[in-house]
Write a protein that holds these residues in place. Structure first.
Motif, mmCIF file in Angstrom:
data_model
loop_
_atom_site.group_PDB
_atom_site.id
_atom_site.type_symbol
_atom_site.label_atom_id
_atom_site.label_comp_id
_atom_site.label_asym_id
_atom_site.label_seq_id
_atom_site.Cartn_x
_atom_site.Cartn_y
_atom_site.Cartn_z
ATOM 1 N N ALA A 10 7.525 -0.984 -38.358
ATOM 2 C CA ALA A 10 8.651 -0.386 -39.036
ATOM 3 C C ALA A 10 9.919 -1.065 -38.586
ATOM 4 C CB ALA A 10 8.693 1.111 -38.731
ATOM 5 N N SER A 77 2.892 0.573 -40.348
ATOM 6 C CA SER A 77 3.682 -0.584 -39.944
ATOM 7 C C SER A 77 3.951 -0.540 -38.447
ATOM 8 C CB SER A 77 5.009 -0.650 -40.718
ATOM 9 O OG SER A 77 5.759 0.523 -40.523
ATOM 10 N N TYR A 78 4.116 -1.735 -37.869
ATOM 11 C CA TYR A 78 4.353 -1.839 -36.430
ATOM 12 C C TYR A 78 5.249 -3.052 -36.165
ATOM 13 C CZ TYR A 78 3.465 -2.605 -31.442
ATOM 14 O OH TYR A 78 3.614 -2.789 -30.095
ATOM 15 N N SER A 96 8.174 -0.099 -32.413
ATOM 16 C CA SER A 96 8.282 0.978 -33.394
ATOM 17 C C SER A 96 7.030 0.979 -34.244
ATOM 18 C CB SER A 96 9.525 0.784 -34.276
ATOM 19 O OG SER A 96 9.624 1.823 -35.241
ATOM 20 N N ARG A 98 5.021 3.139 -37.408
ATOM 21 C CA ARG A 98 5.121 4.165 -38.452
ATOM 22 C C ARG A 98 3.786 4.286 -39.166
ATOM 23 N NH1 ARG A 98 6.267 3.889 -43.829
ATOM 24 N NH2 ARG A 98 6.929 1.714 -43.649
ATOM 25 N N PRO A 101 4.641 9.365 -42.794
ATOM 26 C CA PRO A 101 5.986 9.862 -42.499
ATOM 27 C C PRO A 101 6.325 9.875 -41.008
ATOM 28 C CG PRO A 101 4.512 11.699 -42.891
ATOM 29 C CD PRO A 101 3.695 10.447 -43.133
ATOM 30 N N GLN A 102 5.360 9.596 -40.137
ATOM 31 C CA GLN A 102 5.578 9.691 -38.697
ATOM 32 C C GLN A 102 5.968 8.343 -38.097
ATOM 33 O OE1 GLN A 102 1.839 11.346 -37.320
ATOM 34 N NE2 GLN A 102 2.621 13.429 -37.522
ATOM 35 N N THR A 103 6.960 8.361 -37.223
ATOM 36 C CA THR A 103 7.411 7.157 -36.547
ATOM 37 C C THR A 103 7.492 7.406 -35.048
ATOM 38 O OG1 THR A 103 8.724 6.426 -38.450
ATOM 39 C CG2 THR A 103 9.260 5.451 -36.327
ATOM 40 N N SER A 105 8.646 5.333 -31.408
ATOM 41 C CA SER A 105 9.314 4.137 -30.930
ATOM 42 C C SER A 105 9.632 4.266 -29.441
ATOM 43 C CB SER A 105 10.605 3.877 -31.719
ATOM 44 O OG SER A 105 11.510 4.955 -31.545
ATOM 45 N N GLU A 120 11.061 9.111 -27.534
ATOM 46 C CA GLU A 120 11.503 10.365 -28.149
ATOM 47 C C GLU A 120 11.437 11.529 -27.163
ATOM 48 O OE1 GLU A 120 9.449 8.253 -29.511
ATOM 49 O OE2 GLU A 120 10.007 7.861 -31.601
#
Length: 305
Positions: A10, A77-78, A96, A98, A101-103, A105, A120
């Motif tokens: 992402a 994605s990464y 990061s 994703r 909808p979840q991300t 990082s 986070e």
């Protein structure tokens, strides 16, 4: 041959505000295929620069995939960005990931042998894993034997996703092979790689005699192989056709399940030939109760009840 992760991209927060001019040391794009279908792209770039009078190297790797799950597209994605010194010690990193909808990082710096990590969940500090090498140094560790057939080696890899512990990476040079990639046949050197954090998984790649990446294969459990094929940027970023990977892995029960929609949980017994032990993981909604040759018992939370 850039080392790459079978873990997946992402948009990434800027790693550093760099005033030094960077020179691209190495870069390539790859088309990702699953079952012959184009499902995404991979990009790797290593830049050489000088920071406070010290030569450093920044490697950015990006991967984007699209799979289908029972008719619904799942985008994964990464992206990772790692800055390392000439001896391979990491000094700054960020990742990061994703999935739908979840991300997730993180971002970290290494100073005086300690990692300052921010996620986070907050900030934490811990020692840098001794001997852990960044992606550029790992790449050169594989190339150093000269890609001689039969040569083997191992090294400790820095893992940006779990920086507290190094990953043992081992490899073997298989030797010359002809490899077809997007309609072109190349004379290549085949290499296999294993990672201690992924027991049983073997990544295979093909490079030219200088170690330049041509193609690779990453096993996705029992779902099949994800193929990476070097390609021009516009080809790598071409149209994607999400491949259905979940339906092919479904197991049909040998009898109806009464009132399945109303169940809160169910226990399944999966039988295999006596010499095979299934290696299913515990995870969200799934608990392995018994595992033995020829049989595995799994409790699944159904979400009903």
């Amino acid at each position: 041959m850039k080392s790459f992760k079978p873990w997946i991209t992402a948009a990434l927060l800027p790693l550093l505000a760099l005033s030094a001019r960077a020179e691209v040391e190495e870069e390539y794009w790859a088309r990702l295929l699953f079952g012959g279908q184009p499902v995404g792209h991979f990009h790797s770039q290593t830049e050489a620069l000088t920071l406070a009078g010290e030569p450093v190297f920044q490697t950015t790797q990006t991967m984007a995939l699209a799979f289908a799950r029972a008719g619904t597209t799942l985008d994964i994605s990464y992206q990772s960005k790692v800055m390392e010194t000439a001896d391979g010690t990491v000094r700054d990193f960020a990742t990061s990931m994703r999935m739908g909808p979840q991300t997730l990082s993180n971002q970290g710096t290494v100073r005086d042998g300690h990692i300052q990590l921010t996620t986070e969940q907050g900030a934490q500090s811990f020692p840098y894993p001794a001997g852990a090498l960044g992606p550029r140094a790992l790449d050169r560790a594989v190339r150093r034997p000269g890609l001689t057939a039969g040569a083997t080696g191992q090294a400790l890899a820095f893992d940006s996703d779990n920086p507290a512990e190094a990953v043992n990476m081992s490899w073997q040079i298989l030797g010359p092979e002809s490899k077809e990639a997007l309609g072109t046949v190349y004379d290549t050197i085949a290499i296999t790689m294993r990672y201690s954090r992924l027991p049983g998984l073997e990544i295979k790649s093909w490079t030219d005699t200088t170690g330049t990446f041509i193609a690779g294969q990453i096993p996705l459990g029992g779902l099949g192989l994800l193929e990476m094929v070097r390609a021009p940027r516009d080809v790598a970023l071409g149209r994607v056709q999400p491949a259905e990977i979940f339906v092919s892995s479904l197991i049909t029960p040998n009898q109806p399940i009464p009132n399945a929609a109303q169940l809160s949980h169910a226990t399944f017994r999966l039988k295999t030939p006596a010499d095979i032990t299934l290696d299913l993981p515990d995870g969200i909604g799934q608990t392995v109760l018994k595992r033995e040759p020829g049989l595995i018992e799994v409790r699944v939370d159904m979400g009903g009840g």
